[in-house]
Design a protein around this motif. Structure first.
Motif, PDB file in Angstrom:
ATOM      1  N   ARG A  36       0.815  -1.221   0.000  1.00  0.00           N
ATOM      2  CA  ARG A  36       0.000   0.000   0.000  1.00  0.00           C
ATOM      3  C   ARG A  36       0.848   1.271   0.000  1.00  0.00           C
ATOM      4  O   ARG A  36       0.352   2.352  -0.302  1.00  0.00           O
ATOM      5  CB  ARG A  36      -0.907   0.013   1.232  1.00  0.00           C
ATOM      6  CG  ARG A  36      -2.140  -0.847   1.095  1.00  0.00           C
ATOM      7  CD  ARG A  36      -2.955  -0.822   2.360  1.00  0.00           C
ATOM      8  NE  ARG A  36      -4.265  -1.437   2.148  1.00  0.00           N
ATOM      9  CZ  ARG A  36      -5.031  -1.927   3.110  1.00  0.00           C
ATOM     10  NH1 ARG A  36      -4.610  -1.874   4.365  1.00  0.00           N
ATOM     11  NH2 ARG A  36      -6.206  -2.458   2.833  1.00  0.00           N
ATOM     12  N   ASN A  37       2.115   1.123   0.344  1.00  0.00           N
ATOM     13  CA  ASN A  37       2.996   2.294   0.457  1.00  0.00           C
ATOM     14  C   ASN A  37       4.273   2.090  -0.359  1.00  0.00           C
ATOM     15  O   ASN A  37       5.385   2.133   0.189  1.00  0.00           O
ATOM     16  CB  ASN A  37       3.336   2.550   1.922  1.00  0.00           C
ATOM     17  CG  ASN A  37       2.119   2.877   2.753  1.00  0.00           C
ATOM     18  OD1 ASN A  37       1.672   4.010   2.798  1.00  0.00           O
ATOM     19  ND2 ASN A  37       1.572   1.865   3.426  1.00  0.00           N
ATOM     20  N   PRO A  38       4.142   1.874  -1.673  1.00  0.00           N
ATOM     21  CA  PRO A  38       5.326   1.585  -2.495  1.00  0.00           C
ATOM     22  C   PRO A  38       6.275   2.778  -2.559  1.00  0.00           C
ATOM     23  O   PRO A  38       5.855   3.937  -2.511  1.00  0.00           O
ATOM     24  CB  PRO A  38       4.722   1.287  -3.870  1.00  0.00           C
ATOM     25  CG  PRO A  38       3.439   2.060  -3.896  1.00  0.00           C
ATOM     26  CD  PRO A  38       2.914   1.960  -2.485  1.00  0.00           C
ATOM     27  N   ASN A  39       7.565   2.435  -2.618  1.00  0.00           N
ATOM     28  CA  ASN A  39       8.644   3.421  -2.775  1.00  0.00           C
ATOM     29  C   ASN A  39       8.803   4.363  -1.583  1.00  0.00           C
ATOM     30  O   ASN A  39       9.528   5.350  -1.670  1.00  0.00           O
ATOM     31  CB  ASN A  39       8.460   4.248  -4.052  1.00  0.00           C
ATOM     32  CG  ASN A  39       8.654   3.414  -5.302  1.00  0.00           C
ATOM     33  OD1 ASN A  39       9.386   2.429  -5.291  1.00  0.00           O
ATOM     34  ND2 ASN A  39       7.985   3.787  -6.378  1.00  0.00           N
ATOM     35  N   GLY A  42      16.090   2.261   6.505  1.00  0.00           N
ATOM     36  CA  GLY A  42      15.018   1.287   6.704  1.00  0.00           C
ATOM     37  C   GLY A  42      14.737   0.473   5.464  1.00  0.00           C
ATOM     38  O   GLY A  42      15.648   0.167   4.681  1.00  0.00           O
ATOM     39  N   TYR A  43      13.465   0.140   5.250  1.00  0.00           N
ATOM     40  CA  TYR A  43      13.049  -0.715   4.144  1.00  0.00           C
ATOM     41  C   TYR A  43      12.006  -0.008   3.281  1.00  0.00           C
ATOM     42  O   TYR A  43      11.268   0.856   3.748  1.00  0.00           O
ATOM     43  CB  TYR A  43      12.423  -2.008   4.675  1.00  0.00           C
ATOM     44  CG  TYR A  43      13.355  -2.861   5.498  1.00  0.00           C
ATOM     45  CD1 TYR A  43      14.193  -3.807   4.898  1.00  0.00           C
ATOM     46  CD2 TYR A  43      13.388  -2.734   6.887  1.00  0.00           C
ATOM     47  CE1 TYR A  43      15.041  -4.594   5.669  1.00  0.00           C
ATOM     48  CE2 TYR A  43      14.233  -3.525   7.658  1.00  0.00           C
ATOM     49  CZ  TYR A  43      15.052  -4.444   7.044  1.00  0.00           C
ATOM     50  OH  TYR A  43      15.894  -5.224   7.801  1.00  0.00           O
ATOM     51  N   LYS A  44      11.949  -0.431   2.009  1.00  0.00           N
ATOM     52  CA  LYS A  44      10.872   0.045   1.140  1.00  0.00           C
ATOM     53  C   LYS A  44      10.515  -1.048   0.140  1.00  0.00           C
ATOM     54  O   LYS A  44      11.337  -1.898  -0.206  1.00  0.00           O
ATOM     55  CB  LYS A  44      11.250   1.323   0.409  1.00  0.00           C
ATOM     56  CG  LYS A  44      12.322   1.168  -0.682  1.00  0.00           C
ATOM     57  CD  LYS A  44      12.529   2.495  -1.407  1.00  0.00           C
ATOM     58  CE  LYS A  44      13.602   2.377  -2.481  1.00  0.00           C
ATOM     59  NZ  LYS A  44      13.788   3.651  -3.218  1.00  0.00           N
ATOM     60  N   MET A  45       9.280  -1.014  -0.313  1.00  0.00           N
ATOM     61  CA  MET A  45       8.797  -1.919  -1.345  1.00  0.00           C
ATOM     62  C   MET A  45       8.830  -1.164  -2.673  1.00  0.00           C
ATOM     63  O   MET A  45       8.212  -0.101  -2.795  1.00  0.00           O
ATOM     64  CB  MET A  45       7.367  -2.372  -1.043  1.00  0.00           C
ATOM     65  CG  MET A  45       6.727  -3.201  -2.152  1.00  0.00           C
ATOM     66  SD  MET A  45       7.338  -4.905  -2.213  1.00  0.00           S
ATOM     67  CE  MET A  45       6.336  -5.644  -0.915  1.00  0.00           C
ATOM     68  N   LEU A  46       9.552  -1.704  -3.636  1.00  0.00           N
ATOM     69  CA  LEU A  46       9.594  -1.053  -4.940  1.00  0.00           C
ATOM     70  C   LEU A  46       8.226  -1.147  -5.597  1.00  0.00           C
ATOM     71  O   LEU A  46       7.509  -2.137  -5.449  1.00  0.00           O
ATOM     72  CB  LEU A  46      10.662  -1.697  -5.823  1.00  0.00           C
ATOM     73  CG  LEU A  46      12.102  -1.567  -5.284  1.00  0.00           C
ATOM     74  CD1 LEU A  46      13.090  -2.161  -6.283  1.00  0.00           C
ATOM     75  CD2 LEU A  46      12.453  -0.096  -5.018  1.00  0.00           C
TER      76      LEU A  46
END
Length: 239
Positions: free
Chosen positions: A173-176, A228-232
């Motif tokens: 739900r929160n890409p990039n 931290g981390y992120k979803m491409l």
């Protein structure tokens, strides 16, 4: 900050005056203080604060009990102030609906920083609630179907435990967007962060094993060193 209102609940008038002064210097304008739990509950019938800073050791009743009463009236963030720093007290505070726990003695600027953090978190949640929600995400190698509760990796259905699923959906739900381990814990676990980042790291590791073609060299859930981390971003999404 000018439109933000804060309720201080503490019987130490000097402490309330000091916090009021510091908060006003930081731009907060609407601050009210009371010295007992009974006054705190009563004032909420006429005053709707954005944050409540609540002492645990009040003269008339325990601050934890006051928190229980407040939670029946409002979901406003509650920050506990207390000289009781035992882990059991902290866990009790979080368990009954507290959002943060600050032990005395403290730096007043820490109270300001934590207050701002709670307000930012509250604003983010309100904004997310107003946004249209996608229910499917297609990343090519894997797909997530929220309505069906399915994780499909390389054409195969993959079982995903509840907490890993919640983490995966949140990232989808929160890409990039980069999230620290603390932010992920507070936003996904919906609990205040107690400093143990291993919980998030372990769940990221397990999730990668389920949906990454090469978990050791992740393609989707990437680590941004020191942040931290992120979803491409996915290839497409469907409402």
């Amino acid at each position: 900050m000018e439109n933000i209102s804060i309720l201080l609940v503490d019987d130490e008038q000097g402490l309330c005056d000091m916090l009021t002064t510091v908060l006003k210097k930081e731009g907060f304008r609407h601050i009210r203080s009371v010295g007992t739990g009974q006054e705190a509950v009563r004032i909420l019938t006429e005053f709707n604060p954005d944050v409540i800073i609540l002492d645990v050791m009040l003269p008339d009743e325990d601050g934890f009990e006051v928190c229980r009463k407040i939670r029946k009236m409002t979901e406003t963030p509650i920050l506990f102030l207390t000289a009781r720093d035992a882990d059991l007290d902290k866990l009790m505070g979080f368990g009954i609906g507290g959002d943060d726990y600050i032990t005395k003695p403290f730096n007043p600027l820490e109270v300001v920083a934590r207050t701002k953090a709670r307000l930012k978190y509250k604003t983010q949640r309100e904004q997310e609630a107003q946004q249209p929600r996608l229910t499917q995400w297609d990343f090519g190698y894997f797909r997530v179907d929220l309505t069906a509760g399915e994780l499909i990796v390389n054409g195969n259905h993959v079982e995903c435990p509840a907490r890993e699923w919640e983490l995966l959906v949140f990232l989808c739900r929160n890409p990039n967007r980069i999230f620290s381990t603390r932010q992920l814990y507070e936003l996904v676990w919906n609990e205040s962060y107690l400093g143990d980042e291993k919980t998030v790291v372990i769940h990221i590791f397990r999730l990668r094993k389920r949906m990454e073609p090469d978990p050791g060299n992740p393609r989707f859930i990437v680590n941004v060193r020191g942040l931290g981390y992120k979803m491409l971003a996915p290839r497409k999404g469907k409402e």
